[in-house]
Motif scaffolding. Structure first.
Motif: not given
Length: 173
Positions: A117-138
């Motif tokens: 990032g920085p980045k805008v993410v856009k796209g089709k999500a799967d039904l079971d997808e929960i967009p969760v992201f961990a930063p480096a070092g988590s």
């Protein structure tokens, strides 16, 4: 602490997973299982919040005050170290902002899935997808799968370490 409570009116369609078909039921089951697996992480964050008087759930503008483009972002937030960006659109399109840095989809801790990032993410999500992201070092501790909280600790923890930076995490039991 994040909890699961279902509220509705008497005339609303019930929220029971089996009423929505097998694919939806599996997606709901997976999300509920993740909720239970995250209890050691959330319990630790709640205890740290008590000790340090700091929020663990934070709006993006609070977590990244130097990034003006995040000032009005209200449909995603930080859950401790994790960026949570639920799919809120009827057409299943995910749309969220990743701040500066290296981010890993929560389900992956390998460099090949890292997003910069920085980045805008856009796209089709799967039904079971929960967009969760961990930063480096988590560092994210996860409990083994249990069916209710009294069954915890339930066995050894699964500790996810996302590479790229030095880090620490204080686990409270």
């Amino acid at each position: 602490m994040p909890i699961m409570r279902v509220h509705s009116t008497l005339n609303a369609t019930a929220h029971w997973p089996w009423l929505w078909g097998s694919e939806a039921a599996e997606a709901m089951k997976s999300a509920l299982e993740l909720r239970y697996r995250l209890i050691p992480y959330h319990y630790s964050l709640a205890h740290a919040m008590f000790l340090n008087r700091g929020l663990w759930m934070r709006p993006m503008s609070m977590a990244f005050p130097g990034e003006s483009r995040l000032a009005n972002v209200t449909q995603q937030w930080m859950d401790g170290q994790l960026l949570v960006a639920p799919v809120l659109r009827n057409d299943s399109v995910k749309l969220f902002h990743l701040p500066e840095g290296t981010w890993f989809p929560f389900e992956s801790s390998t460099n090949r899935r890292a997003v910069t990032g920085p980045k805008v993410v856009k796209g089709k999500a799967d039904l079971d997808e929960i967009p969760v992201f961990a930063p480096a070092g988590s560092i994210i501790p996860l409990a083994p799968l249990v069916q209710y909280t009294d069954a915890l600790p339930g066995g050894p923890l699964d500790v996810r370490v996302y590479p790229g930076k030095d880090a620490s995490f204080e686990l409270f039991e």
